[in-house]
Enzyme design. Sequence first.
Site, PDB file in Angstrom:
ATOM      1  N   GLY A  10      25.489  -2.500  11.108  1.00 11.48           N
ATOM      2  CA  GLY A  10      26.158  -2.122   9.942  1.00 11.48           C
ATOM      3  C   GLY A  10      27.669  -2.265   9.754  1.00 11.48           C
ATOM      4  N   ARG A  37      14.997  -5.843  12.803  1.00 12.67           N
ATOM      5  CA  ARG A  37      15.366  -6.884  12.391  1.00 12.67           C
ATOM      6  C   ARG A  37      16.626  -7.389  13.147  1.00 12.67           C
ATOM      7  NH1 ARG A  37      18.505  -6.845   8.080  1.00 12.67           N
ATOM      8  NH2 ARG A  37      18.179  -4.694   7.639  1.00 12.67           N
ATOM      9  N   SER A  38      17.336  -6.584  13.672  1.00 14.25           N
ATOM     10  CA  SER A  38      18.647  -6.820  14.426  1.00 14.25           C
ATOM     11  C   SER A  38      18.204  -6.968  15.814  1.00 14.25           C
ATOM     12  CB  SER A  38      19.586  -5.592  14.205  1.00 14.25           C
ATOM     13  OG  SER A  38      19.734  -5.376  12.901  1.00 14.25           O
ATOM     14  N   ARG A  99      25.476  17.684   9.183  1.00 20.42           N
ATOM     15  CA  ARG A  99      26.768  18.333   8.888  1.00 20.42           C
ATOM     16  C   ARG A  99      27.047  19.662   8.630  1.00 20.42           C
ATOM     17  NH1 ARG A  99      28.550  13.148   5.063  1.00 20.42           N
ATOM     18  NH2 ARG A  99      28.970  11.623   6.623  1.00 20.42           N
ATOM     19  N   CYS A 129      33.301  10.352   4.790  1.00 22.89           N
ATOM     20  CA  CYS A 129      34.632   9.631   4.810  1.00 22.89           C
ATOM     21  C   CYS A 129      35.567   9.989   3.672  1.00 22.89           C
ATOM     22  CB  CYS A 129      34.140   8.278   4.372  1.00 22.89           C
ATOM     23  SG  CYS A 129      33.216   8.020   2.830  1.00 22.89           S
ATOM     24  N   GLY A 160      31.885   1.951   1.410  1.00 20.59           N
ATOM     25  CA  GLY A 160      31.005   3.109   1.577  1.00 20.59           C
ATOM     26  C   GLY A 160      29.342   3.100   1.368  1.00 20.59           C
ATOM     27  N   HIS A 242      39.713   3.974   0.847  1.00 24.35           N
ATOM     28  CA  HIS A 242      39.292   4.953  -0.221  1.00 24.35           C
ATOM     29  C   HIS A 242      40.777   5.477  -0.754  1.00 24.35           C
ATOM     30  CE1 HIS A 242      34.926   4.494   0.293  1.00 24.35           C
ATOM     31  NE2 HIS A 242      34.766   5.583   0.716  1.00 24.35           N
TER      32      HIS A 242
END
Lengths: 335, 335
Positions: A10, A37-38, A99, A129, A160, A242
């Site tokens: 990613g 897949r990876s 979180r 972020c 993002g 950002h």
Amino acid sequence: MNVAIVGASGAVGRELINILDTKPFAFDGVRLFGSRRSAGQTRRICGKDVVIEELTHEPGLFRGVDIAFVSAGAGVSREYAADITAHGTIMIDNSSAFRMDPDVPLVVPEVNPDDAFDAPRRIIANPNCTTIQMVVALRPIHELSPIRRVHVATYQAASGAGASAMDELRQQHADIVAGRPVTVEKFAHQLAYNVIPHIDVFTDNGYTKEEMKMHLETKKIMHAPHLEVSATCVRVPVMRAHSEALWVETESPLTLDRVRAAFRSAPGVEYTDDPASLTYPMPLDLAGCDPVHVGRLRKDLSNPNGISFWAVSDQIRKGAALNAVQIAQLLTAKA
Amino acid sequence: MNVAIVGASGAVGRELINILDTKPFAFDGVRLFGSRRSAGQTRRICGKDVVIEELTHEPGLFRGVDIAFVSAGAGVSREYAADITAHGTIMIDNSSAFRMDPDVPLVVPEVNPDDAFDAPRRIIANPNCTTIQMVVALRPIHELSPIRRVHVATYQAASGAGASAMDELRQQHADIVAGRPVTVEKFAHQLAYNVIPHIDVFTDNGYTKEEMKMHLETKKIMHAPHLEVSATCVRVPVMRAHSEALWVETESPLTLDRVRAAFRSAPGVEYTDDPASLTYPMPLDLAGCDPVHVGRLRKDLSNPNGISFWAVSDQIRKGAALNAVQIAQLLTAKA
């Protein structure tokens, strides 16, 4: 000391590889994990080609890993947290999964480093972020006078939403230039030549989850239950940093000189504010940079106890990968 | 009844031609004026080809013109105001030249229509685009309970800097797609894939003139000397509609239902707010539209007397040409 990256393919995983490649703390081995897949692909890191392993529930898969950086979405984090932490591994989780869990610290090293050492579930969460870059800039102000209210409007880059979202924005512009119809998959609407006042899903109070993350996570990170944030989060056709327009109300009025001095000495903050030379932080300039760049500092014309400023930070670095690595640095420095 | 457009080749001038072409009020003749460069070109309007005349100080040039729409920058407005109004012509001025002149009304027809009839200098000023769209949305709230404070972050399109700025943004994207270096002339920095927190020049208090226009013009238009606006104005890579994220504090707390009802019945406002279907105003959808589109209405989480919402409007239409034509409609309806 061995580390692992879960979600190696990613946008954040790639940046974690870039940062670990610079050996920001001492470690011996690196393992990479990804989806089926990876799996089998290799990535060059610290002079070695490392094969991406498939993330599975195989018992003991993370045995011997001291720190795992996990950035493959909240679903993957929830599903694999028990496997990852089963044998003592500390999981530094980039997703929103844990979180707000009271047993999971939410850490920005410039703001609440000590919280990283109270992690009973062996999970430490990396904040959202937009929240990370905001609290790095709020902390020096909050230390001058407690912050009561924050209004923040964001200008959030495509990054993002991941690497494929950046590709989609690039492709939309290529299609427009070529006169071809535009494809929309990663965002709710076309992002090229547009701004979209909607990031993550809507909640019952009319705010999006992204906006509520800024509200809730800020209280937790700053240990400030009465610091109230009202955010409007907007996607803009920018690649990876950002920006945020902020208004901050403090208990006592602050002079700009005091705030300026606080910004200049604050860890993680770069004060970039020279209107005379048309110098202010902009996302195009700051992709790949580490600090939270702050500028456009001025009094809030509507509030004697208010100031206003502008903050820009690379969403993939300080907004995700770099903050996670800084948490690992805290842990390894103490160890 | 004869009308004239000064600045016929600019982005606003072109839109004035489009709108006058629909005969929004009764007039007989149209004259077009431009710089020496544009003079001699023709424009089709109301079924006729009209030649653009050069704007000069020739005495009597505007004799017989009842209403002149002037949109060629503040310098031209200042230089030619006396010529244009010398023989009774009413000048509806789109520039910032006279907006704060106490003898010049600053008019948004949905907000302060009566002011248009008190124009001793025969000049009526069209407010700044960002202010126009904001006050149209603020008025219905202000009528429920007086507004004390507004925080506003803007997302302003290239069109605000004129037709050539729109061309520059388009060209920047074409150059990026082709792998060519990007040319920057109309903005201080590259706008493609960027946001620029700087519109118009900086003033001594750290705000830009664009931001101070929102502060000062709002007080004048709304007859509200104590309504304090703090704005952060940001250019975004969008073609022609401006967006604004707003927080409004009123003297008494307002329920969302009351605000919603007020928006729904307010002239010039289109309330577009359905998160469930991912419906909210966006600039890409609203180029060429007349109303101020309002959505994302919710309580300000940081202020019991506050609400937050999002407003989008076409900068060239309601933000400039349409508002000017609406002022002319007021005058001609009364005449």
